[in-house]
Design an enzyme around this catalytic site. Structure first.
Site, PDB file in Angstrom:
ATOM      1  N   GLY A 252      12.791 -76.923 -33.586  1.00 51.21           N
ATOM      2  CA  GLY A 252      11.774 -76.833 -32.553  1.00 51.21           C
ATOM      3  C   GLY A 252      12.113 -75.787 -31.514  1.00 51.21           C
ATOM      4  N   ASP A 253      11.082 -75.239 -30.900  1.00 45.19           N
ATOM      5  CA  ASP A 253      11.297 -74.271 -29.827  1.00 45.19           C
ATOM      6  C   ASP A 253      10.095 -74.291 -28.894  1.00 45.19           C
ATOM      7  OD1 ASP A 253      13.129 -71.979 -28.908  1.00 45.19           O
ATOM      8  OD2 ASP A 253      11.145 -71.079 -28.832  1.00 45.19           O
ATOM      9  N   SER A 254      10.323 -73.914 -27.643  1.00 42.32           N
ATOM     10  CA  SER A 254       9.244 -73.896 -26.656  1.00 42.32           C
ATOM     11  C   SER A 254       9.284 -72.609 -25.844  1.00 42.32           C
ATOM     12  CB  SER A 254       9.359 -75.090 -25.699  1.00 42.32           C
ATOM     13  OG  SER A 254       9.227 -76.312 -26.392  1.00 42.32           O
TER      14      SER A 254
ATOM     15  N   GLY B 146       6.789 -75.026 -30.778  1.00 42.67           N
ATOM     16  CA  GLY B 146       6.748 -74.800 -32.217  1.00 42.67           C
ATOM     17  C   GLY B 146       7.549 -75.845 -32.960  1.00 42.67           C
TER      18      GLY B 146
ATOM     19  N   LYS C 148      15.713 -72.125 -36.642  1.00 47.32           N
ATOM     20  CA  LYS C 148      16.656 -73.213 -36.353  1.00 47.32           C
ATOM     21  C   LYS C 148      16.752 -74.197 -37.512  1.00 47.32           C
ATOM     22  CE  LYS C 148      15.923 -72.882 -31.373  1.00 47.32           C
ATOM     23  NZ  LYS C 148      15.358 -73.528 -30.161  1.00 47.32           N
TER      24      LYS C 148
END
Length: 219
Positions: A83-85, A121, A62
């Site tokens: 960011g990522d989850s 992340g 991203k």
């Protein structure tokens, strides 16, 4: 002079977290096909990605997706945050359910097992001067415990609200699901999708930027 932060995300939760921490980011939609990115990397590795690998990959994807982008005709000049989850339960890595039936099945599993781990992340990319430089990544994890008396009616009502359909793990700790989560071990903001302490550490350790330098000068 305030250091500018660009948020390569469309997540209202991440935006709210940053604003609460005194930072007003510039939003840029990264337009990343998350499922495809994970599939390509899994094929390259010859195995499925674990939860930490998944959120690290997508956070970086991203951030890098907006390299060279412009905002209102001007090149981005500052730092880009991706960011990522993902939620991990019984070894399964769960992203966004999208469909009510999937969300219902996940909540039935969470009610049965009673706990899981939310991984977030972060990838921070130095894009000062309008060109990409180095980047740095980190993950944060938090263990969640769910109420041991969840009913089918509660799950059905929550899924019907549509809140869980577009969020990792099919729940939001800062929304309607807060009543169903009884304990958190780890950084609370990581459960929302962005660890503020981790982000502060990335700025300081990798780029020499102090946290208050991101605050507006009139704060």
């Amino acid at each position: 002079m305030t250091v500018r932060l660009y948020l390569a995300s469309t997540s209202p939760a991440r935006l709210s977290l940053l604003r609460a921490a005194g930072i007003e980011p510039v939003l840029i939609s990264p337009g990343v096909d998350e499922d495809e990115a994970v599939a390509v990397e899994s094929l390259r590795l010859g195995r499925p990605l674990d939860a930490v690998e998944t959120v690290s990959l997508l956070a970086r994807a991203k951030a890098e997706a907006v390299i060279g982008a412009t905002v209102d005709g001007e090149p981005i000049d500052g730092f880009v945050l991706g960011g990522d989850s993902a939620f991990e339960i019984e070894g399964d890595v769960l992203g966004k359910p999208h469909e009510p039936a999937v969300a219902t099945a996940r909540w039935a599993q969470m009610a049965r097992v009673g706990h899981g781990v939310l991984h977030s992340g972060h990838h921070l990319l130095d894009h000062r001067g309008g060109v990409p430089h180095q980047g740095a990544s980190a993950t944060a994890s938090a263990r969640l415990t769910f109420a041991d008396d969840l009913t089918d009616a509660e799950i059905a009502a929550y899924v019907a609200s549509r809140e869980p359909l577009e969020v990792a793990g099919a729940f939001t700790i800062d929304g309607l699901a807060s009543a169903f989560i009884t304990d958190i071990e780890g950084t609370p903001s990581a459960v929302v999708g962005l660890s503020i302490p981790v982000l502060r550490r990335l700025f300081r350790q990798h780029f020499g930027v102090e946290w208050h330098e991101l605050w507006p000068t009139d704060l």
